[in-house]
Design a protein around this motif. Sequence first.
Motif, PDB file in Angstrom:
ATOM      1  N   ASN A 163       0.806  -1.219   0.000  1.00  0.00           N
ATOM      2  CA  ASN A 163       0.000   0.000   0.000  1.00  0.00           C
ATOM      3  C   ASN A 163       0.840   1.270   0.000  1.00  0.00           C
ATOM      4  OD1 ASN A 163      -2.777  -0.901  -0.015  1.00  0.00           O
ATOM      5  ND2 ASN A 163      -2.356  -1.786   1.996  1.00  0.00           N
ATOM      6  N   ASN A 164       2.141   1.147  -0.249  1.00  0.00           N
ATOM      7  CA  ASN A 164       3.014   2.307  -0.324  1.00  0.00           C
ATOM      8  C   ASN A 164       2.995   2.845  -1.753  1.00  0.00           C
ATOM      9  OD1 ASN A 164       5.550   3.831  -0.804  1.00  0.00           O
ATOM     10  ND2 ASN A 164       5.963   3.306   1.336  1.00  0.00           N
ATOM     11  N   SER A 165       2.439   4.030  -1.928  1.00  0.00           N
ATOM     12  CA  SER A 165       2.266   4.576  -3.275  1.00  0.00           C
ATOM     13  C   SER A 165       3.606   4.872  -3.944  1.00  0.00           C
ATOM     14  CB  SER A 165       1.407   5.841  -3.228  1.00  0.00           C
ATOM     15  OG  SER A 165       2.008   6.826  -2.407  1.00  0.00           O
ATOM     16  N   THR A 166       4.598   5.293  -3.150  1.00  0.00           N
ATOM     17  CA  THR A 166       5.915   5.588  -3.727  1.00  0.00           C
ATOM     18  C   THR A 166       6.569   4.318  -4.254  1.00  0.00           C
ATOM     19  OG1 THR A 166       6.205   7.449  -2.199  1.00  0.00           O
ATOM     20  CG2 THR A 166       8.187   6.585  -3.267  1.00  0.00           C
ATOM     21  N   GLU A 167       6.517   3.253  -3.451  1.00  0.00           N
ATOM     22  CA  GLU A 167       7.071   1.969  -3.885  1.00  0.00           C
ATOM     23  C   GLU A 167       6.355   1.452  -5.131  1.00  0.00           C
ATOM     24  OE1 GLU A 167       8.883  -1.363  -1.382  1.00  0.00           O
ATOM     25  OE2 GLU A 167       7.244  -0.592  -0.134  1.00  0.00           O
ATOM     26  N   ALA A 168       5.021   1.568  -5.134  1.00  0.00           N
ATOM     27  CA  ALA A 168       4.241   1.070  -6.257  1.00  0.00           C
ATOM     28  C   ALA A 168       4.594   1.812  -7.545  1.00  0.00           C
ATOM     29  CB  ALA A 168       2.747   1.193  -5.962  1.00  0.00           C
ATOM     30  N   THR A 169       4.707   3.144  -7.450  1.00  0.00           N
ATOM     31  CA  THR A 169       5.044   3.948  -8.618  1.00  0.00           C
ATOM     32  C   THR A 169       6.426   3.595  -9.148  1.00  0.00           C
ATOM     33  OG1 THR A 169       3.655   5.763  -7.828  1.00  0.00           O
ATOM     34  CG2 THR A 169       5.330   6.307  -9.462  1.00  0.00           C
ATOM     35  N   LYS A 170       7.371   3.398  -8.237  1.00  0.00           N
ATOM     36  CA  LYS A 170       8.731   3.053  -8.658  1.00  0.00           C
ATOM     37  C   LYS A 170       8.783   1.677  -9.312  1.00  0.00           C
ATOM     38  CE  LYS A 170      13.542   2.925  -7.104  1.00  0.00           C
ATOM     39  NZ  LYS A 170      13.852   1.787  -7.964  1.00  0.00           N
ATOM     40  N   LEU A 171       8.057   0.704  -8.752  1.00  0.00           N
ATOM     41  CA  LEU A 171       8.073  -0.641  -9.312  1.00  0.00           C
ATOM     42  C   LEU A 171       7.464  -0.663 -10.711  1.00  0.00           C
ATOM     43  CD1 LEU A 171       8.533  -3.649  -9.256  1.00  0.00           C
ATOM     44  CD2 LEU A 171       6.502  -3.903  -7.805  1.00  0.00           C
ATOM     45  N   VAL A 172       6.322  -0.008 -10.877  1.00  0.00           N
ATOM     46  CA  VAL A 172       5.699   0.039 -12.201  1.00  0.00           C
ATOM     47  C   VAL A 172       6.579   0.825 -13.169  1.00  0.00           C
ATOM     48  CG1 VAL A 172       3.694   0.860 -13.504  1.00  0.00           C
ATOM     49  CG2 VAL A 172       3.377  -0.286 -11.312  1.00  0.00           C
TER      50      VAL A 172
END
Length: 351
Positions: A163-172
């Motif tokens: 649920n970490n938006s920063t991590e999600a954005t970086k992974l995608v």
Amino acid sequence: MRMNTIDYESIWRQSLINVTDEFTLPPIVLQAGEAIIGTLGNFSVSTGKAKAQKTFNVSAIVAAALVNGQVLDYRASFPESKRTILYFDTEQSPYHCQLVLQRILKLAGLPIDQEPEHLKFSHLRAIADPNQRREIIRYAIYNTPNVGLVVIDGIRDLMLDINNSTEATKLVGDLMQWTSEQNIHIQTVLHLNKGDDNARGHIGTELNNKAETVLQVTKDTTLSERSVVAPTIIRSKPFEKFAFQLTETDDEICIPELDPTYMDSERKGHLFSYQELSDTEHRRALERAFSSNELLPYGELIMALKVAYAEVVGQSYGQTKLKELLRFLLNKRMVVKEGRGKYLFNKDYYY
């Protein structure tokens, strides 16, 4: 004077698109029926709840890519320079990963006692750090020749907090960078929430926003042994839902097998009418379809019916109509299922 500054002026000018520029569709490498589900330079997602048979569905996609042909309703057409497949499993033990590998080979019609030429399978569950898992995948993508397809079964395990938006954005962002720079297609697998049909966490939202295609695998509400595959997000025209059931082979390996009797409830009232064709017309078309082989697997049978009915009775059917035609032939016992996934022309049928 500032050193190592980023030349944003140059980057911006390179990003401009002119109306006179000429672009072509990226190479199509994965299809379901006539629908495009995967191109080089993009990524797709398979979603589903626990025990929906997501990995079985992905196994069929990989098997199709392995033979560059058709498995279930999937058809692969990777260029010869892009035939290598990298499969990363982040959830299962080595034992269960090997079962998945054997299943893929079985679906592809390849021996399970020989290493496949174009497939490398990695298990990453023992790697504790999600960032290390991600770097291993990155390294393999950039250092393996001729990569065309990469599967990440358990993309949630490449981040600490779903649920970490920063991590999600970086992974995608990594997925977009890898696919673009290496001109590959990545297929990822992500669970759905237990209480609804939404992909889990911020990573689910990001994947839905950026993916070329999102496939959803669900248990059929009318037959628990059957799983249904449908497009929930797709840039091309959508394909008709299809279903599969698990079958155990002679060497006790469970593989998904297409269920041609399945029909979406929304379409049951719109069956294709075959009354216009006589018994003689059907028989001649079936004799033509089975002229080269008495037993045909599903994919070859669909293509044989397409050619035969076009040549013999002048009916040119698309993929959806061909599946409905096969259901009709099975119900009439004109065609019967023989053995594991093979079909036989029943010459003694009564119309």
